[in-house]
Enzyme design. Sequence first.
Site, PDB file in Angstrom:
ATOM      1  N   LYS A  81      -3.847  14.907   8.381  1.00  0.00           N
ATOM      2  CA  LYS A  81      -4.581  15.927   7.655  1.00  0.00           C
ATOM      3  C   LYS A  81      -4.275  15.844   6.165  1.00  0.00           C
ATOM      4  O   LYS A  81      -3.100  15.784   5.830  1.00  0.00           O
ATOM      5  CB  LYS A  81      -4.172  17.300   8.206  1.00  0.00           C
ATOM      6  CG  LYS A  81      -4.765  18.477   7.479  1.00  0.00           C
ATOM      7  CD  LYS A  81      -4.190  19.760   7.989  1.00  0.00           C
ATOM      8  CE  LYS A  81      -4.752  20.883   7.147  1.00  0.00           C
ATOM      9  NZ  LYS A  81      -4.021  22.109   7.299  1.00  0.00           N
ATOM     10  N   LYS A 101       0.893  15.906   7.587  1.00  0.00           N
ATOM     11  CA  LYS A 101       0.135  16.906   6.832  1.00  0.00           C
ATOM     12  C   LYS A 101       0.569  16.828   5.375  1.00  0.00           C
ATOM     13  O   LYS A 101       1.729  17.074   5.047  1.00  0.00           O
ATOM     14  CB  LYS A 101       0.388  18.301   7.400  1.00  0.00           C
ATOM     15  CG  LYS A 101      -0.337  19.387   6.629  1.00  0.00           C
ATOM     16  CD  LYS A 101      -0.182  20.756   7.248  1.00  0.00           C
ATOM     17  CE  LYS A 101      -0.895  21.796   6.410  1.00  0.00           C
ATOM     18  NZ  LYS A 101      -0.750  23.154   6.955  1.00  0.00           N
TER      19      LYS A 101
HETATM   20  C1  PBG Z   1      -1.676  26.741   7.373  1.00  0.00           C
HETATM   21  C2  PBG Z   1      -2.852  25.819   7.368  1.00  0.00           C
HETATM   22  C3  PBG Z   1      -3.557  25.306   6.265  1.00  0.00           C
HETATM   23  C4  PBG Z   1      -4.612  24.559   6.774  1.00  0.00           C
HETATM   24  C5  PBG Z   1      -4.512  24.613   8.158  1.00  0.00           C
HETATM   25  N1  PBG Z   1      -3.407  25.383   8.501  1.00  0.00           N
HETATM   26  C6  PBG Z   1      -3.372  25.540   4.809  1.00  0.00           C
HETATM   27  C7  PBG Z   1      -2.186  25.084   4.106  1.00  0.00           C
HETATM   28  O1  PBG Z   1      -1.312  24.407   4.633  1.00  0.00           O
HETATM   29  O2  PBG Z   1      -2.102  25.459   2.939  1.00  0.00           O
HETATM   30  C8  PBG Z   1      -5.657  23.876   5.942  1.00  0.00           C
HETATM   31  C9  PBG Z   1      -6.993  23.731   6.573  1.00  0.00           C
HETATM   32  C10 PBG Z   1      -8.121  23.426   5.668  1.00  0.00           C
HETATM   33  O3  PBG Z   1      -7.987  23.235   4.443  1.00  0.00           O
HETATM   34  O4  PBG Z   1      -9.241  23.384   6.191  1.00  0.00           O
HETATM   35  N2  PBG Z   1      -0.453  26.128   7.211  1.00  0.00           N
HETATM   36 ZN    ZN Z   2       1.250  27.586   6.605  1.00  0.00          ZN
END
Ligand code: PBG
Ligand code: ZN
Length: 321
Positions: free
Chosen positions: A245, A192
């Site tokens: 992601k 991520k």
């Molecule tokens: C929470 C989370 C996020 C996303 C999924 N879970 C945001 C982040 O990490 O700031 C992003 C999903 C998206 O942008 O569609 N940790």
């Molecule tokens: Zn988070």
Amino acid sequence: MKNRMRRLRSSETMRSLVRETSVSRKDLIYPIFVIDGENIKNPIASMPGIYQYSIDRLKEELERIDQSKIAGILIFGIPTKKDEVGSGAYDENGITQRAIRFIKENYKDMLVIADVCLCEYTSHGHCGLICDGHILNDETLPLLAKMSVSLAEAGADIIAPSDMMDGRISYIREALDENGFINIPIMAYSAKYASAYYGPFRDAAHSAPQFGDRKSYQMDIANLKEAIREVEEDIEEGADFVMVKPALAYLDVIREVANRINHPLVAYNVSGEYAMVKAAAANGWMDEKRIVMENMIAIKRAGAKIIITYHALDVAEWLAE
Ligand code: PBG
Ligand code: ZN
């Protein structure tokens, strides 16, 4: 000429005979946002077509999802009360726990994946506990474990930690097992990245960090080898699914991971990727259906098995046509 590539492109029948990649409704996961309160259906400005629903308004959305025959949903709760330690995340009567119970009471066969992270529940908006402006790793793990167990108790079918703390997969696995949830799989947000493509999501989930950024826990966007280490680590710790992601700007990462592992690979086609397509389509600059289908195929062709996408219900409709 001996070889003529165009022979196999001569008709749609011929093209479909040799097509290498396909997208099915069963590959798709749809994210939903459930908010505390009553009679709420809030549009999210940066994500046309996506809404925050209060539980009492959720039924119309669940009916649409059920009809679409997609694989399942990924649930994000938005609490009204936030605090330093994200108490709402592991409260048995928290918004996400109540929403999951409601979904399971009404649609017991709907596959519900629960996102595990503190950022929607903390007043500072970070994914872990804070001390002197630092995001604490090991101190956060018990809270993530507590949250996971409480979401499993509420009826979640899969636990999906998105926080990016080190060691969380084994910590959560142990907690689930100790509480009798040996058969609840973990879908790890493994690679991520600290991406600007999450902007619209943070409006939708009210989860923007109140100071600093997430670069000390989410991955540096420039790194590929490190993504492999993250994935290998999560598998070693017991992840059942692994995720890359965002998706579209990271197709190389998806391909590289797909080449190396045998676990089901998930790609998250995130909020900013959705917003760009919707904006261009709304302006008449691109054909939405063709662009979205091209993006879905691209993600599958790169090697993902499962796609989490805000386009899921539209894609399901197009595939059914
Ligand atoms: C929470 C989370 C996020 C996303 C999924 N879970 C945001 C982040 O990490 O700031 C992003 C999903 C998206 O942008 O569609 N940790
Ligand atoms: Zn988070």
